[in-house]
Design a protein around this motif. Sequence first.
Motif, PDB file in Angstrom:
ATOM      1  N   SER A   1       0.207   0.739  -6.549  1.00  6.44           N
ATOM      2  CA  SER A   1       1.244   1.412  -6.421  1.00  6.44           C
ATOM      3  C   SER A   1       2.650   0.912  -5.659  1.00  6.44           C
ATOM      4  CB  SER A   1       1.638   3.094  -6.644  1.00  6.44           C
ATOM      5  OG  SER A   1       2.917   3.297  -7.326  1.00  6.44           O
ATOM      6  N   GLY A   2       2.348   1.009  -3.865  1.00  5.24           N
ATOM      7  CA  GLY A   2       3.331   1.000  -2.742  1.00  5.24           C
ATOM      8  C   GLY A   2       2.868   0.439  -1.826  1.00  5.24           C
ATOM      9  N   ILE A   3       3.561  -0.186  -0.664  1.00  3.18           N
ATOM     10  CA  ILE A   3       3.282  -0.579   0.916  1.00  3.18           C
ATOM     11  C   ILE A   3       3.841   0.011   1.214  1.00  3.18           C
ATOM     12  CG2 ILE A   3       2.500  -2.583   1.985  1.00  3.18           C
ATOM     13  CD1 ILE A   3       1.742  -4.515  -0.367  1.00  3.18           C
ATOM     14  N   VAL A   4       3.505   0.521   2.853  1.00  2.91           N
ATOM     15  CA  VAL A   4       4.543   0.867   3.698  1.00  2.91           C
ATOM     16  C   VAL A   4       3.861  -0.260   4.771  1.00  2.91           C
ATOM     17  CG1 VAL A   4       5.239   2.066   5.704  1.00  2.91           C
ATOM     18  CG2 VAL A   4       5.007   2.885   2.952  1.00  2.91           C
ATOM     19  N   ASN A   5       4.626  -0.826   5.738  1.00  2.64           N
ATOM     20  CA  ASN A   5       4.479  -2.104   6.733  1.00  2.64           C
ATOM     21  C   ASN A   5       4.044  -1.303   7.976  1.00  2.64           C
ATOM     22  OD1 ASN A   5       6.973  -0.895   7.382  1.00  2.64           O
ATOM     23  ND2 ASN A   5       7.750  -2.906   8.117  1.00  2.64           N
ATOM     24  N   HIS A   6       3.242  -0.126   8.008  1.00  5.30           N
ATOM     25  CA  HIS A   6       2.643   0.273   8.987  1.00  5.30           C
ATOM     26  C   HIS A   6       1.199   1.013   8.731  1.00  5.30           C
ATOM     27  CE1 HIS A   6       2.468   2.415  12.993  1.00  5.30           C
ATOM     28  NE2 HIS A   6       1.691   3.753  11.824  1.00  5.30           N
ATOM     29  N   ALA A   7       0.043   1.074  10.017  1.00  8.22           N
ATOM     30  CA  ALA A   7      -1.502   1.180   9.685  1.00  8.22           C
ATOM     31  C   ALA A   7      -1.804   2.485  10.441  1.00  8.22           C
ATOM     32  CB  ALA A   7      -1.995   0.282   9.143  1.00  8.22           C
TER      33      ALA A   7
ATOM     34  N   ASN B   1      -0.359  -3.089   7.301  1.00  4.95           N
ATOM     35  CA  ASN B   1       0.490  -2.030   6.246  1.00  4.95           C
ATOM     36  C   ASN B   1      -0.666  -0.875   5.185  1.00  4.95           C
ATOM     37  OD1 ASN B   1       1.940  -4.218   5.647  1.00  4.95           O
ATOM     38  ND2 ASN B   1       0.371  -5.616   4.906  1.00  4.95           N
ATOM     39  N   THR B   2      -0.107   0.271   4.892  1.00  7.99           N
ATOM     40  CA  THR B   2      -1.515   0.835   4.096  1.00  7.99           C
ATOM     41  C   THR B   2      -0.572   1.206   2.834  1.00  7.99           C
ATOM     42  OG1 THR B   2      -1.240   2.571   6.422  1.00  7.99           O
ATOM     43  CG2 THR B   2      -1.232   3.609   3.767  1.00  7.99           C
ATOM     44  N   GLN B   3      -1.744   0.933   1.709  1.00  8.28           N
ATOM     45  CA  GLN B   3      -0.897   0.477   0.237  1.00  8.28           C
ATOM     46  C   GLN B   3      -2.027   1.596  -0.761  1.00  8.28           C
ATOM     47  OE1 GLN B   3      -2.030  -4.286   1.063  1.00  8.28           O
ATOM     48  NE2 GLN B   3      -3.928  -2.637   0.258  1.00  8.28           N
ATOM     49  N   TRP B   4      -0.998   1.698  -1.193  1.00 12.32           N
ATOM     50  CA  TRP B   4      -2.134   3.282  -2.132  1.00 12.32           C
ATOM     51  C   TRP B   4      -1.295   2.312  -4.321  1.00 12.32           C
ATOM     52  CZ3 TRP B   4       2.818   3.515   0.674  1.00 12.32           C
ATOM     53  CH2 TRP B   4       4.351   3.554  -0.098  1.00 12.32           C
ATOM     54  N   ASN B   5      -2.305   3.648  -4.870  1.00 13.30           N
ATOM     55  CA  ASN B   5      -2.260   3.130  -5.799  1.00 13.30           C
ATOM     56  C   ASN B   5      -1.300   4.940  -6.585  1.00 13.30           C
ATOM     57  OD1 ASN B   5      -4.609   4.676  -6.366  1.00 13.30           O
ATOM     58  ND2 ASN B   5      -5.821   3.142  -5.396  1.00 13.30           N
ATOM     59  N   ASP B   6      -1.169   4.801  -7.717  1.00  9.44           N
ATOM     60  CA  ASP B   6      -0.673   5.969  -8.158  1.00  9.44           C
ATOM     61  C   ASP B   6      -1.501   6.565  -9.156  1.00  9.44           C
ATOM     62  OD1 ASP B   6      -0.316   4.425 -10.427  1.00  9.44           O
ATOM     63  OD2 ASP B   6       1.633   3.991 -10.988  1.00  9.44           O
ATOM     64  N   ARG B   7      -2.365   5.914 -10.418  1.00  7.25           N
ATOM     65  CA  ARG B   7      -3.853   6.025 -10.801  1.00  7.25           C
ATOM     66  C   ARG B   7      -3.197   6.855 -11.640  1.00  7.25           C
ATOM     67  NH1 ARG B   7      -9.095   7.977  -7.265  1.00  7.25           N
ATOM     68  NH2 ARG B   7      -8.709   6.110  -5.611  1.00  7.25           N
TER      69      ARG B   7
ATOM     70  N   GLY C   1       9.232  -0.023   3.418  1.00  6.88           N
ATOM     71  CA  GLY C   1       8.203   0.411   2.207  1.00  6.88           C
ATOM     72  C   GLY C   1       8.543  -0.294   0.902  1.00  6.88           C
ATOM     73  N   PHE C   2       8.043  -0.801  -0.268  1.00  2.12           N
ATOM     74  CA  PHE C   2       8.508  -0.914  -1.640  1.00  2.12           C
ATOM     75  C   PHE C   2       7.329   0.149  -2.096  1.00  2.12           C
ATOM     76  CE2 PHE C   2       5.785  -4.533  -1.083  1.00  2.12           C
ATOM     77  CZ  PHE C   2       5.012  -3.993  -1.587  1.00  2.12           C
ATOM     78  N   GLN C   3       7.860   0.716  -3.943  1.00  2.55           N
ATOM     79  CA  GLN C   3       7.258   0.866  -4.902  1.00  2.55           C
ATOM     80  C   GLN C   3       7.115   0.233  -5.987  1.00  2.55           C
ATOM     81  OE1 GLN C   3       5.276   4.640  -4.492  1.00  2.55           O
ATOM     82  NE2 GLN C   3       6.298   5.612  -6.393  1.00  2.55           N
ATOM     83  N   ILE C   4       6.463  -0.024  -6.964  1.00  4.27           N
ATOM     84  CA  ILE C   4       6.588  -0.131  -8.146  1.00  4.27           C
ATOM     85  C   ILE C   4       6.735   0.777  -8.758  1.00  4.27           C
ATOM     86  CG2 ILE C   4       5.719  -1.816  -9.840  1.00  4.27           C
ATOM     87  CD1 ILE C   4       3.675  -2.925  -7.723  1.00  4.27           C
TER      88      ILE C   4
END
Length: 398
Positions: A237-243, A221-227, A330-333
């Motif tokens: 913030s979110g995750i996509v099921n690929h890296a 997965n690739t993850q990120w934050n919105d800061r 993917g999903f995003q909060i």
Amino acid sequence: MMERIAVGTRFTKRGQWGWVSRYNQRPDMPDTGCVQELILVGLSTRVLAESAVRGGIRTTAIDLFADLDTREAAHCIAVPSLLEGHLIAAIERAFPGNSSPQLVYASGIDTDPDLVRSLSQTVDLIGNPAGVLQTINSPDRFFALLDSLSIPYPESCFHKPANPGDWVVKLAGTQGGTGVFSASHNIPVGAVCYYQKRLPGPSLSALFLANGQDARVIGFNTQWNDRLDPLSPYRLSGIVNHAAITYEQKKQLGEYIAKLVKSASLVGLGTLDFMIEDGCCKVLEVNPRPSASMALFDERYPAGLLNEHIRAVAGCLGPEVRQDGRALGGFQIVYANQTGVIGDSLVWPVWVKDRPAPGSRISIDDPLCTVTAKGDSIVAVRELLAKRGQLIGASCFA
């Protein structure tokens, strides 16, 4: 507190007690032959509850939100906190008498080994025991384990660096990036923390199944934050099921996970968070319990990943499932940008999860809901998630 739980009470506000619904197993659901009824406990249990439906397992879900999705999938109880007293009271009310129900824990439980140890006196835990959690969640013990296995990790220390500009500080016992700050952040006296060199590039993770001796990597997965929240600049913030990693890096990560599983006796679903520096995968942490990212792979398993988790804890790893040739998901909060009350007439789009009940009061910066999307690339999925997040965030309050 037990007398405040009543069958039939309508739950209308996040964090209050109340029975909210009952899910009855349908006759067309698969019989896993494994577990017929189960307690789910965590900050949010929606992902586990929906996986249980796929596997034909009846569940009682105990969490902080009791959102509409969880109500549709489980017999659902909202608790005001994950403190031991609140959880034990809910469990005893749901399973009175001398029965010893089985329980799977999610995020919010694994960071408290003492709580897990206490719960194990009341229920039959399906997951990593307290001793394993202590090793994984204790920074000094975890780094010592990584060193003993020759697994690389970012430069780390237990004192504030002289030049903290390129460092972050991480509070032990936190999750979802909520306990990560710039190294210049003032940490409360007595808090257990460590400092780690900040690495460029995205935060990544590997979802895996383990039986204490062997492991199966499910996906990356690739993850990120919105800061966007200065008080919690690194929250998930979110995750996509690929890296975007190479075959050799995947192989390297598989070796890391295999070493950790055997050395720490890890069982069930877990995730390994990592980043890449100069082509080398460097481990950030291990989450030794089912994570939210399992929702992005669950449909690929006919009886659901919760069932695979249960089987793995019992020592059985199923065959590998081919992950190629599928659209990325993917999903995003969505975090609330204002305080408000969810309207009674709101019709949620089908791509929204974790839907709060009508009448729920949401405070600014609280999780509002989760948006989902599919696409043919990480960029495409993230763009659609961002668009949907903006759309839903502006339309859900009364």
